[in-house]
Motif scaffolding. Structure first.
Motif, PDB file in Angstrom:
ATOM      1  N   LEU A 190      32.466  29.356  49.873  1.00 24.24           N
ATOM      2  CA  LEU A 190      32.704  30.696  50.413  1.00 24.24           C
ATOM      3  C   LEU A 190      33.936  31.342  49.791  1.00 24.24           C
ATOM      4  O   LEU A 190      33.949  32.541  49.520  1.00 24.24           O
ATOM      5  CB  LEU A 190      32.849  30.630  51.930  1.00 24.24           C
ATOM      6  CG  LEU A 190      31.569  30.371  52.712  1.00 24.24           C
ATOM      7  CD1 LEU A 190      31.879  30.175  54.194  1.00 24.24           C
ATOM      8  CD2 LEU A 190      30.588  31.503  52.521  1.00 24.24           C
ATOM      9  N   ARG A 191      34.980  30.562  49.567  1.00 21.78           N
ATOM     10  CA  ARG A 191      36.186  31.111  48.941  1.00 21.78           C
ATOM     11  C   ARG A 191      35.901  31.567  47.508  1.00 21.78           C
ATOM     12  O   ARG A 191      36.395  32.592  47.064  1.00 21.78           O
ATOM     13  CB  ARG A 191      37.307  30.085  48.954  1.00 21.78           C
ATOM     14  CG  ARG A 191      37.907  29.909  50.319  1.00 21.78           C
ATOM     15  CD  ARG A 191      39.016  28.878  50.304  1.00 21.78           C
ATOM     16  NE  ARG A 191      39.354  28.495  51.645  1.00 21.78           N
ATOM     17  CZ  ARG A 191      40.542  28.659  52.186  1.00 21.78           C
ATOM     18  NH1 ARG A 191      41.517  29.170  51.469  1.00 21.78           N
ATOM     19  NH2 ARG A 191      40.773  28.287  53.424  1.00 21.78           N
ATOM     20  N   ALA A 192      35.079  30.809  46.784  1.00 24.03           N
ATOM     21  CA  ALA A 192      34.713  31.188  45.421  1.00 24.03           C
ATOM     22  C   ALA A 192      33.895  32.482  45.427  1.00 24.03           C
ATOM     23  O   ALA A 192      34.101  33.370  44.590  1.00 24.03           O
ATOM     24  CB  ALA A 192      33.934  30.068  44.749  1.00 24.03           C
ATOM     25  N   GLN A 193      32.985  32.614  46.385  1.00 27.51           N
ATOM     26  CA  GLN A 193      32.198  33.834  46.491  1.00 27.51           C
ATOM     27  C   GLN A 193      33.086  35.031  46.837  1.00 27.51           C
ATOM     28  O   GLN A 193      32.904  36.127  46.300  1.00 27.51           O
ATOM     29  CB  GLN A 193      31.111  33.687  47.554  1.00 27.51           C
ATOM     30  CG  GLN A 193      29.956  32.819  47.144  1.00 27.51           C
ATOM     31  CD  GLN A 193      28.930  32.689  48.267  1.00 27.51           C
ATOM     32  OE1 GLN A 193      29.094  33.221  49.357  1.00 27.51           O
ATOM     33  NE2 GLN A 193      27.868  31.950  47.977  1.00 27.51           N
ATOM     34  N   ALA A 194      34.029  34.835  47.734  1.00 29.78           N
ATOM     35  CA  ALA A 194      34.936  35.917  48.118  1.00 29.78           C
ATOM     36  C   ALA A 194      35.793  36.341  46.929  1.00 29.78           C
ATOM     37  O   ALA A 194      36.014  37.545  46.710  1.00 29.78           O
ATOM     38  CB  ALA A 194      35.820  35.476  49.282  1.00 29.78           C
ATOM     39  N   ALA A 222      35.012  36.050  43.737  1.00 30.09           N
ATOM     40  CA  ALA A 222      34.138  36.741  42.783  1.00 30.09           C
ATOM     41  C   ALA A 222      33.858  38.166  43.247  1.00 30.09           C
ATOM     42  O   ALA A 222      33.866  39.108  42.444  1.00 30.09           O
ATOM     43  CB  ALA A 222      32.833  35.970  42.623  1.00 30.09           C
ATOM     44  N   HIS A 223      33.644  38.344  44.530  1.00 33.16           N
ATOM     45  CA  HIS A 223      33.399  39.683  45.066  1.00 33.16           C
ATOM     46  C   HIS A 223      34.645  40.551  44.913  1.00 33.16           C
ATOM     47  O   HIS A 223      34.555  41.729  44.549  1.00 33.16           O
ATOM     48  CB  HIS A 223      32.985  39.594  46.535  1.00 33.16           C
ATOM     49  CG  HIS A 223      32.776  40.919  47.177  1.00 33.16           C
ATOM     50  ND1 HIS A 223      31.678  41.696  46.922  1.00 33.16           N
ATOM     51  CD2 HIS A 223      33.533  41.616  48.046  1.00 33.16           C
ATOM     52  CE1 HIS A 223      31.773  42.816  47.606  1.00 33.16           C
ATOM     53  NE2 HIS A 223      32.893  42.779  48.296  1.00 33.16           N
ATOM     54  N   ALA A 252      34.948  41.624  41.337  1.00 29.80           N
ATOM     55  CA  ALA A 252      33.898  42.581  40.970  1.00 29.80           C
ATOM     56  C   ALA A 252      34.185  43.964  41.525  1.00 29.80           C
ATOM     57  O   ALA A 252      33.940  44.969  40.850  1.00 29.80           O
ATOM     58  CB  ALA A 252      32.546  42.083  41.467  1.00 29.80           C
ATOM     59  N   THR A 253      34.710  44.052  42.730  1.00 29.36           N
ATOM     60  CA  THR A 253      34.969  45.365  43.318  1.00 29.36           C
ATOM     61  C   THR A 253      36.153  46.047  42.665  1.00 29.36           C
ATOM     62  O   THR A 253      36.182  47.276  42.565  1.00 29.36           O
ATOM     63  CB  THR A 253      35.206  45.273  44.834  1.00 29.36           C
ATOM     64  OG1 THR A 253      36.278  44.369  45.087  1.00 29.36           O
ATOM     65  CG2 THR A 253      33.967  44.830  45.563  1.00 29.36           C
ATOM     66  N   HIS A 254      37.120  45.297  42.185  1.00 32.59           N
ATOM     67  CA  HIS A 254      38.280  45.909  41.539  1.00 32.59           C
ATOM     68  C   HIS A 254      38.040  46.189  40.059  1.00 32.59           C
ATOM     69  O   HIS A 254      38.819  46.895  39.436  1.00 32.59           O
ATOM     70  CB  HIS A 254      39.517  45.031  41.715  1.00 32.59           C
ATOM     71  CG  HIS A 254      40.045  45.047  43.110  1.00 32.59           C
ATOM     72  ND1 HIS A 254      40.376  46.197  43.776  1.00 32.59           N
ATOM     73  CD2 HIS A 254      40.275  44.048  43.992  1.00 32.59           C
ATOM     74  CE1 HIS A 254      40.792  45.914  44.981  1.00 32.59           C
ATOM     75  NE2 HIS A 254      40.730  44.603  45.140  1.00 32.59           N
ATOM     76  N   ALA A 255      36.960  45.689  39.495  1.00 32.44           N
ATOM     77  CA  ALA A 255      36.668  45.908  38.085  1.00 32.44           C
ATOM     78  C   ALA A 255      35.918  47.213  37.853  1.00 32.44           C
ATOM     79  O   ALA A 255      35.807  47.673  36.729  1.00 32.44           O
ATOM     80  CB  ALA A 255      35.846  44.743  37.536  1.00 32.44           C
TER      81      ALA A 255
END
Length: 64
Positions: free
Chosen positions: A17-21, A23-24, A27-30
């Protein structure tokens, strides 16, 4: 289920879950900012509405 096995599964899921968070979050800041594109889009919408809306016809003034 043995308590240690259960705890190991929780630790694995937590790491997932931490890895998914993360990555998200990346992605949102990119994404590029959309401020200018949004303003331009709404300006074009307003212009289109002004062009598409018929102007009211004024009645001719009565001659004396």
């Amino acid at each position: 289920m043995h308590p240690e096995t259960h705890l190991a599964l929780h630790h694995a899921r937590t790491a997932e879950l931490r890895a998914q968070a993360e990555a998200h979050h990346l992605a949102t800041h990119a994404k590029p900012p959309h401020g200018l594109r949004t303003r331009l889009g709404w300006t074009l919408v307003e212009l289109g509405l002004r062009l598409a809306t018929p102007k009211p016809v004024l009645a001719p003034s009565p001659s004396s």
